[in-house]
Scaffold this active site. Structure first.
Site, short mmCIF file in Angstrom:
data_model
loop_
_atom_site.label_atom_id
_atom_site.label_comp_id
_atom_site.label_asym_id
_atom_site.label_seq_id
_atom_site.Cartn_x
_atom_site.Cartn_y
_atom_site.Cartn_z
CE1 TYR A 1 -9.51 -2.82 0.52
CE2 TYR A 1 -8.89 -0.59 -0.12
CZ TYR A 1 -8.57 -1.82 0.44
OH TYR A 1 -7.30 -2.04 0.92
CG ASN B 1 -3.48 -2.34 6.94
OD1 ASN B 1 -3.36 -1.94 5.78
ND2 ASN B 1 -4.48 -3.12 7.31
CB THR C 1 -7.07 -5.69 10.10
OG1 THR C 1 -7.57 -6.88 9.50
CG2 THR C 1 -7.42 -4.51 9.23
NE ARG D 1 -7.30 -13.19 5.82
CZ ARG D 1 -7.64 -11.92 5.66
NH1 ARG D 1 -7.32 -11.27 4.57
NH2 ARG D 1 -8.31 -11.27 6.60
CE LYS E 1 -3.94 -2.09 2.42
NZ LYS E 1 -4.92 -1.87 3.52
CG HIS F 1 -5.65 -6.00 0.18
ND1 HIS F 1 -6.80 -5.99 0.93
CD2 HIS F 1 -5.88 -6.84 -0.86
CE1 HIS F 1 -7.69 -6.79 0.34
NE2 HIS F 1 -7.16 -7.31 -0.75
NE ARG G 1 -2.31 -5.82 7.24
CZ ARG G 1 -3.41 -6.47 6.92
NH1 ARG G 1 -3.88 -7.42 7.71
NH2 ARG G 1 -4.06 -6.17 5.81
CD GLU H 1 -9.03 -9.01 -3.23
OE1 GLU H 1 -7.85 -9.33 -2.95
OE2 GLU H 1 -9.84 -8.59 -2.38
#
Ligand code: CMP
Length: 136
Positions: free
Chosen positions: A52, A115, A94, A88, A12, A118, A105, A129
């Site tokens: 999103y 964060n 998150t 993940r 990000k 994604h 993160r 996606e």
């Protein structure tokens, strides 16, 4: 039984701005992810809103979309056994303040919005996606 999967990862704007792309990519590679595709882009706010869309009723939706479109991002297709779940795990919670030691993160995240990464949350969403960014 083999369960090779692909998942979408985004580095990000907060992380690209701090030039953390290579460090984060090394974390993926050292955990056995292959980076099949990657591109650095900046998206428009209407594209972030589409990406999103599942969050459109949330109070943070507008800020989230403004943020994702605020600067360059690095989008990648990652591949590994159980890639969706493994990604993940490697990203961590998150909210960076809840993320476990050694996660991306925990190391680099600034806030729940900034964060750093994604990752797709299911195999089904990973396909959607990946198509969103890489359908030619
Ligand atoms: P991501 O995995 O990209 O998916 C949706 C994003 O919404 C999430 O990471 C967070 O950055 C953001 N998010 C989730 N909850 C909140 C919240 N309560 N306030 C602001 N941003 C949030």
């Amino acid at each position: 039984m083999s369960n090779l999967q692909q998942t979408l990862s985004i580095i990000k704007p907060d992380a690209v701005e701090r030039s953390l792309e290579n460090e984060i990519k090394e974390m993926f590679k050292s955990k056995g992810f292959s980076i099949l595709k990657e591109k650095k882009i900046q998206i428009e706010k209407f594209e972030a809103e589409k990406f999103y869309k599942v969050h459109e009723t949330k109070a943070f939706y507008n800020d989230l979309c403004a943020y994702l479109s605020s600067g360059p991002i690095l989008v990648m297709v990652l591949e590994k056994e159980n890639a969706v779940l493994e990604n993940r795990k490697l990203m961590g919670a998150t909210n960076p303040k809840d993320a476990e030691n050694g996660t991306i993160r925990e190391k680099y995240g600034i806030s729940i919005e900034k964060n750093s990464v994604h990752g797709s949350d299911s195999v089904e969403n990973a396909k959607i996606e990946i198509d969103f960014f890489f359908k030619d």
